[in-house]
Design an enzyme around this catalytic site. Structure first.
Site, PDB file in Angstrom:
ATOM      1  N   SER A 113       0.881  -1.076   0.002  1.00  0.00           N
ATOM      2  CA  SER A 113      -0.027   0.026  -0.096  1.00  0.00           C
ATOM      3  C   SER A 113       0.738   1.264   0.137  1.00  0.00           C
ATOM      4  O   SER A 113       2.130   1.107   0.150  1.00  0.00           O
ATOM      5  CB  SER A 113      -1.096  -0.113   1.304  1.00  0.00           C
ATOM      6  OG  SER A 113      -0.347  -0.262   2.406  1.00  0.00           O
ATOM      7  N   ASP A 118      -1.480  13.119  15.513  1.00  0.00           N
ATOM      8  CA  ASP A 118      -0.193  13.781  16.224  1.00  0.00           C
ATOM      9  C   ASP A 118      -1.002  14.800  16.909  1.00  0.00           C
ATOM     10  O   ASP A 118      -2.195  15.287  16.588  1.00  0.00           O
ATOM     11  CB  ASP A 118       0.754  14.447  15.072  1.00  0.00           C
ATOM     12  CG  ASP A 118       1.537  13.053  14.488  1.00  0.00           C
ATOM     13  OD1 ASP A 118       1.796  12.191  15.455  1.00  0.00           O
ATOM     14  OD2 ASP A 118       2.040  13.323  13.362  1.00  0.00           O
ATOM     15  N   GLU A 125       1.238   5.443   1.044  1.00  0.00           N
ATOM     16  CA  GLU A 125       0.331   6.518   1.555  1.00  0.00           C
ATOM     17  C   GLU A 125       0.611   7.772   0.964  1.00  0.00           C
ATOM     18  O   GLU A 125       2.084   8.196   0.634  1.00  0.00           O
ATOM     19  CB  GLU A 125       1.022   6.592   3.179  1.00  0.00           C
ATOM     20  CG  GLU A 125       0.493   7.622   3.989  1.00  0.00           C
ATOM     21  CD  GLU A 125       0.859   7.490   5.467  1.00  0.00           C
ATOM     22  OE1 GLU A 125       0.687   6.343   5.916  1.00  0.00           O
ATOM     23  OE2 GLU A 125       1.508   8.449   6.145  1.00  0.00           O
ATOM     24  N   PHE A 144      12.493  14.402  11.184  1.00  0.00           N
ATOM     25  CA  PHE A 144      11.196  13.797  11.357  1.00  0.00           C
ATOM     26  C   PHE A 144      11.274  12.464  12.094  1.00  0.00           C
ATOM     27  O   PHE A 144      10.806  12.514  13.078  1.00  0.00           O
ATOM     28  CB  PHE A 144      10.518  13.442   9.941  1.00  0.00           C
ATOM     29  CG  PHE A 144       9.062  12.832  10.091  1.00  0.00           C
ATOM     30  CD1 PHE A 144       8.335  13.862  10.447  1.00  0.00           C
ATOM     31  CD2 PHE A 144       8.809  11.765   9.809  1.00  0.00           C
ATOM     32  CE1 PHE A 144       6.913  13.360  10.587  1.00  0.00           C
ATOM     33  CE2 PHE A 144       7.570  11.268   9.730  1.00  0.00           C
ATOM     34  CZ  PHE A 144       6.491  12.076  10.230  1.00  0.00           C
ATOM     35  N   HIS A 182       4.209  -1.062   3.535  1.00  0.00           N
ATOM     36  CA  HIS A 182       3.270   0.113   3.328  1.00  0.00           C
ATOM     37  C   HIS A 182       4.084   1.214   3.332  1.00  0.00           C
ATOM     38  O   HIS A 182       5.140   1.580   4.182  1.00  0.00           O
ATOM     39  CB  HIS A 182       2.168   0.526   4.499  1.00  0.00           C
ATOM     40  CG  HIS A 182       1.440   1.779   4.567  1.00  0.00           C
ATOM     41  ND1 HIS A 182       0.388   1.641   4.037  1.00  0.00           N
ATOM     42  CD2 HIS A 182       1.903   3.069   5.218  1.00  0.00           C
ATOM     43  CE1 HIS A 182      -0.304   3.139   4.130  1.00  0.00           C
ATOM     44  NE2 HIS A 182       0.879   3.573   4.791  1.00  0.00           N
TER      45      HIS A 182
END
Ligand code: FAD
Length: 286
Positions: free
Chosen positions: A4, A97, A6, A204, A254
């Site tokens: 998958s 978040d 995102e 990040f 993913h």
């Protein structure tokens, strides 16, 4: 094995057109679905819906991410009903978040509550994905509590889990083993972040608690001023990671694509998971 991809929701109509193009390229990776993120505190509420609609209209299986934010149960139900009308049958249910500047997570509603709400209101019509953290979620009181809370989400009705990204395959295998021992039996799909730059990734990762092993960090630093060699190194590292995960029994991958096709394509191609487009035949050949 499932794949998958995102995306985050674009800000403009042009961005949505580009997103459809990116999805069309990634279609050769035979994804089960594309997912679209939801901004902290619901900040991308409408943009997420628009991106989901755009992808649905272009014929892609699409799973919106969703969290409570400040919304009421009625508003959440309304949103999900809209998604069902678009033909959506899968949701990535999250706490989300915490919006920057709001301080501590007090008052935040855990993902478990959202999973329960979706199941109660919509029965089994929706496949629910939830997040999980091989390297332990930063707010978790302890690693064991983190797995126990994941079990609550699964008991509330989650069908499968997608991990935060990581670069140490052993953290994934150890985590899956611990989940199985705690009776979590649903698939645990590995979240994969392709490596394309140094600063963004390190910043990040520090925020979300994903560890970049020292040897990778140092090599990235060495390639910092040469984007091409950094990307080539990143593609090698992440391809090897995916190969080890799949060899070790991971049920799927993913990809956090950051709305770019190339880095994910490069990895899937090296793994032989990209169906090459049939060669275009010239008129003389036909
Ligand atoms: P939860 O499962 O609610 O857990 C959050 C923390 O609280 C964990 O530390 C857990 O151990 C703890 N906890 C859980 N239940 C309890 C309880 N009852 N009592 C005390 N502590 C508890 N963020 C976004 O904003 N938008 C997105 O679109 C998005 N997509 C994501 C997709 C994936 C696949 C993943 C893995 C993460 C994504 N995130 C997204 C990030 C995610 O929202 C954050 O990591 C968030 O901090 C936790 O979300 P969660 O759903 O895993 O939370």
């Amino acid at each position: 094995m499932r794949v998958s991809f995102e995306f985050f929701p674009p800000r403009t109509a042009q961005g949505r057109t580009n997103l459809t193009r990116t999805a069309a390229r990634l279609r050769s990776g035979s994804p089960e679905f594309f997912s679209v993120t939801y901004g902290a505190g619901g900040s991308t509420r409408d943009r997420t819906s628009e991106a989901v609609l755009t992808l649905r209209e272009a014929g892609f299986n699409t799973a919106p991410h969703l969290s409570w934010g400040e919304d009421t149960a009625a508003a959440i139900e309304h949103r999900i009903a809209d998604y069902l009308r678009m033909g959506v049958n899968r949701i990535v249910a999250l706490r989300g978040d915490i919006p920057a500047g709001t301080g501590s997570p007090s008052g935040v509603r855990y993902a478990q509550e959202l999973v329960r709400q979706i199941r109660q209101s919509f029965g089994d019509d929706i496949h629910i994905e939830v997040g999980c953290y091989p390297e332990v979620h930063p707010d978790a009181p302890s690693p064991d509590a983190d797995v126990a809370f994941l079990k609550h989400k699964v008991d509330a009705g989650a069908n499968s889990c997608i991990t935060q990204y990581f670069y140490n395959p052993d953290s994934y295998f150890y985590f899956v083993e611990r989940c199985r021992k705690q009776g979590i039996e649903v698939p645990i799909v590995a979240g994969i972040m392709p490596i394309t730059n140094y600063e963004g990734l390190t910043r990040f990762s520090d925020n979300c608690g994903a560890e970049i092993p020292r040897w990778i960090r140092l090599r990235l630093l060495a390639h910092k001023d040469d984007p091409e060699s950094l990307r080539a190194f990143g593609a090698d590292v992440v391809t090897s990671l995916c190969a080890r995960l799949l060899d070790g029994g991971a049920p799927g991958l993913h990809f956090y694509t950051l709305n770019k096709a190339e880095p994910t394509e490069a990895i899937l191609r090296s793994l032989n998971l990209m169906q090459e487009a049939p060669p275009v035949r010239s008129v003389a050949e036909t």
